[in-house]
Design a protein around this motif. Sequence first.
Motif, PDB file in Angstrom:
ATOM      1  N   ALA A   1      71.933  20.716 131.215  1.00  0.00           N
ATOM      2  CA  ALA A   1      72.250  20.080 129.931  1.00  0.00           C
ATOM      3  C   ALA A   1      72.391  21.160 128.868  1.00  0.00           C
ATOM      4  O   ALA A   1      72.035  22.319 129.076  1.00  0.00           O
ATOM      5  CB  ALA A   1      71.148  19.092 129.543  1.00  0.00           C
ATOM      6  N   ASP A   2      72.869  20.736 127.732  1.00  0.00           N
ATOM      7  CA  ASP A   2      72.947  21.601 126.558  1.00  0.00           C
ATOM      8  C   ASP A   2      71.525  21.991 126.172  1.00  0.00           C
ATOM      9  O   ASP A   2      70.669  21.119 125.987  1.00  0.00           O
ATOM     10  CB  ASP A   2      73.624  20.818 125.420  1.00  0.00           C
ATOM     11  CG  ASP A   2      73.926  21.650 124.198  1.00  0.00           C
ATOM     12  OD1 ASP A   2      73.178  22.609 123.915  1.00  0.00           O
ATOM     13  OD2 ASP A   2      74.910  21.334 123.515  1.00  0.00           O
ATOM     14  N   PRO A   3      71.216  23.289 126.029  1.00  0.00           N
ATOM     15  CA  PRO A   3      69.854  23.675 125.658  1.00  0.00           C
ATOM     16  C   PRO A   3      69.440  23.172 124.272  1.00  0.00           C
ATOM     17  O   PRO A   3      68.248  23.099 123.967  1.00  0.00           O
ATOM     18  CB  PRO A   3      69.882  25.207 125.712  1.00  0.00           C
ATOM     19  CG  PRO A   3      71.312  25.574 125.646  1.00  0.00           C
ATOM     20  CD  PRO A   3      72.091  24.428 126.231  1.00  0.00           C
TER      21      PRO A   3
ATOM     22  N   LEU B   1      61.941  19.465 120.945  1.00  0.00           N
ATOM     23  CA  LEU B   1      60.730  20.189 120.542  1.00  0.00           C
ATOM     24  C   LEU B   1      60.530  20.116 119.029  1.00  0.00           C
ATOM     25  O   LEU B   1      59.416  19.883 118.547  1.00  0.00           O
ATOM     26  CB  LEU B   1      60.834  21.660 120.947  1.00  0.00           C
ATOM     27  CG  LEU B   1      60.372  22.050 122.337  1.00  0.00           C
ATOM     28  CD1 LEU B   1      60.716  23.513 122.610  1.00  0.00           C
ATOM     29  CD2 LEU B   1      58.888  21.815 122.502  1.00  0.00           C
ATOM     30  N   LEU B   2      61.605  20.323 118.298  1.00  0.00           N
ATOM     31  CA  LEU B   2      61.540  20.287 116.838  1.00  0.00           C
ATOM     32  C   LEU B   2      61.130  18.903 116.340  1.00  0.00           C
ATOM     33  O   LEU B   2      60.271  18.772 115.452  1.00  0.00           O
ATOM     34  CB  LEU B   2      62.889  20.705 116.257  1.00  0.00           C
ATOM     35  CG  LEU B   2      62.965  21.012 114.785  1.00  0.00           C
ATOM     36  CD1 LEU B   2      61.920  22.029 114.357  1.00  0.00           C
ATOM     37  CD2 LEU B   2      64.365  21.523 114.445  1.00  0.00           C
TER      38      LEU B   2
ATOM     39  N   ALA C   1      66.657  29.500 119.529  1.00  0.00           N
ATOM     40  CA  ALA C   1      68.061  29.064 119.484  1.00  0.00           C
ATOM     41  C   ALA C   1      68.968  30.255 119.202  1.00  0.00           C
ATOM     42  O   ALA C   1      70.002  30.431 119.871  1.00  0.00           O
ATOM     43  CB  ALA C   1      68.251  27.968 118.434  1.00  0.00           C
ATOM     44  N   ASP C   2      68.589  31.076 118.229  1.00  0.00           N
ATOM     45  CA  ASP C   2      69.377  32.274 117.917  1.00  0.00           C
ATOM     46  C   ASP C   2      69.467  33.201 119.117  1.00  0.00           C
ATOM     47  O   ASP C   2      70.537  33.706 119.453  1.00  0.00           O
ATOM     48  CB  ASP C   2      68.773  33.037 116.729  1.00  0.00           C
ATOM     49  CG  ASP C   2      69.017  32.356 115.399  1.00  0.00           C
ATOM     50  OD1 ASP C   2      69.908  31.484 115.315  1.00  0.00           O
ATOM     51  OD2 ASP C   2      68.304  32.704 114.434  1.00  0.00           O
TER      52      ASP C   2
ATOM     53  N   LEU D   1      69.182  32.539 122.221  1.00  0.00           N
ATOM     54  CA  LEU D   1      69.975  31.950 123.305  1.00  0.00           C
ATOM     55  C   LEU D   1      71.433  31.717 122.904  1.00  0.00           C
ATOM     56  O   LEU D   1      72.241  31.306 123.729  1.00  0.00           O
ATOM     57  CB  LEU D   1      69.358  30.616 123.744  1.00  0.00           C
ATOM     58  CG  LEU D   1      67.985  30.694 124.402  1.00  0.00           C
ATOM     59  CD1 LEU D   1      67.372  29.308 124.518  1.00  0.00           C
ATOM     60  CD2 LEU D   1      68.091  31.368 125.764  1.00  0.00           C
ATOM     61  N   GLY D   2      71.747  31.931 121.629  1.00  0.00           N
ATOM     62  CA  GLY D   2      73.108  31.684 121.157  1.00  0.00           C
ATOM     63  C   GLY D   2      73.441  30.207 121.053  1.00  0.00           C
ATOM     64  O   GLY D   2      74.591  29.804 121.191  1.00  0.00           O
ATOM     65  N   VAL D   3      72.428  29.386 120.782  1.00  0.00           N
ATOM     66  CA  VAL D   3      72.610  27.935 120.674  1.00  0.00           C
ATOM     67  C   VAL D   3      72.937  27.589 119.223  1.00  0.00           C
ATOM     68  O   VAL D   3      72.238  28.010 118.300  1.00  0.00           O
ATOM     69  CB  VAL D   3      71.345  27.185 121.141  1.00  0.00           C
ATOM     70  CG1 VAL D   3      71.487  25.686 120.942  1.00  0.00           C
ATOM     71  CG2 VAL D   3      71.069  27.500 122.607  1.00  0.00           C
ATOM     72  N   ASP D   4      73.985  26.832 119.037  1.00  0.00           N
ATOM     73  CA  ASP D   4      74.462  26.443 117.714  1.00  0.00           C
ATOM     74  C   ASP D   4      73.399  25.650 116.951  1.00  0.00           C
ATOM     75  O   ASP D   4      72.867  24.653 117.464  1.00  0.00           O
ATOM     76  CB  ASP D   4      75.735  25.609 117.879  1.00  0.00           C
ATOM     77  CG  ASP D   4      76.311  25.184 116.557  1.00  0.00           C
ATOM     78  OD1 ASP D   4      76.881  26.041 115.865  1.00  0.00           O
ATOM     79  OD2 ASP D   4      76.168  23.991 116.220  1.00  0.00           O
ATOM     80  N   ALA D   5      73.085  26.081 115.728  1.00  0.00           N
ATOM     81  CA  ALA D   5      72.048  25.434 114.913  1.00  0.00           C
ATOM     82  C   ALA D   5      72.401  23.984 114.580  1.00  0.00           C
ATOM     83  O   ALA D   5      71.516  23.119 114.544  1.00  0.00           O
ATOM     84  CB  ALA D   5      71.806  26.231 113.633  1.00  0.00           C
ATOM     85  N   ASP D   6      73.682  23.692 114.331  1.00  0.00           N
ATOM     86  CA  ASP D   6      74.076  22.318 114.035  1.00  0.00           C
ATOM     87  C   ASP D   6      73.880  21.414 115.257  1.00  0.00           C
ATOM     88  O   ASP D   6      73.554  20.237 115.115  1.00  0.00           O
ATOM     89  CB  ASP D   6      75.533  22.256 113.563  1.00  0.00           C
ATOM     90  CG  ASP D   6      75.710  22.867 112.176  1.00  0.00           C
ATOM     91  OD1 ASP D   6      74.719  22.937 111.411  1.00  0.00           O
ATOM     92  OD2 ASP D   6      76.842  23.267 111.854  1.00  0.00           O
ATOM     93  N   SER D   7      74.060  21.976 116.447  1.00  0.00           N
ATOM     94  CA  SER D   7      73.809  21.204 117.674  1.00  0.00           C
ATOM     95  C   SER D   7      72.327  20.884 117.801  1.00  0.00           C
ATOM     96  O   SER D   7      71.950  19.754 118.154  1.00  0.00           O
ATOM     97  CB  SER D   7      74.273  21.976 118.909  1.00  0.00           C
ATOM     98  OG  SER D   7      75.659  22.130 118.908  1.00  0.00           O
ATOM     99  N   VAL D   8      71.482  21.867 117.518  1.00  0.00           N
ATOM    100  CA  VAL D   8      70.033  21.625 117.557  1.00  0.00           C
ATOM    101  C   VAL D   8      69.675  20.516 116.567  1.00  0.00           C
ATOM    102  O   VAL D   8      68.900  19.615 116.886  1.00  0.00           O
ATOM    103  CB  VAL D   8      69.240  22.919 117.254  1.00  0.00           C
ATOM    104  CG1 VAL D   8      67.744  22.622 117.143  1.00  0.00           C
ATOM    105  CG2 VAL D   8      69.500  23.976 118.327  1.00  0.00           C
TER     106      VAL D   8
END
Length: 163
Positions: A75-77, A84-85, A113-114, A116-123
């Motif tokens: 899945a999308d991380p 978690l948040l 997130a940073d 792992l390169g995960v988009d903040a808006d996605s989180v």
Amino acid sequence: DEARILREWADHAALRIGAGSAQLLREAAERLIQGLERAVPNPERIAHRDLHDKQLLWDDDRGIGLIDLDTCARADPALDLGNLLAHAELAESQGRWTPDRARAAAAEIASAADELGVDADSVEAWRRAARFRIACVHVLRPPGREAAHRDLFRMMVEDSRNA
């Protein structure tokens, strides 16, 4: 799967809150699902899909461990990070965590997130969806039911303003 889960929990919560809320809850769930669909997809990784503080174990010698792996899938991380948040926010609102602890957790989640390169808006989209689902779950549990009810309606009002 996550869209189905949001719809199911909205329906379960509506049974507890009352028939008049069913449409509002379903509309809120649909807006959250649309937000997830608009979110920038991140490369899939192995995800827990129900990750929160009570799923983590710590051993001084071995480090961190995970339990309750029945929902693991690719899945999308951002799903796990958002969950978690949302649970950190819940722990603070329930008084189980201090505001400082919740802020520290949020900072670590953002850092992960940073890294792992995960988009903040996605989180953020996943956090909002998780927060809604968690409130729907807690509406059915006597401890915290009133707070969850307030959370749900606050989220629905905020969400409808942002729609």
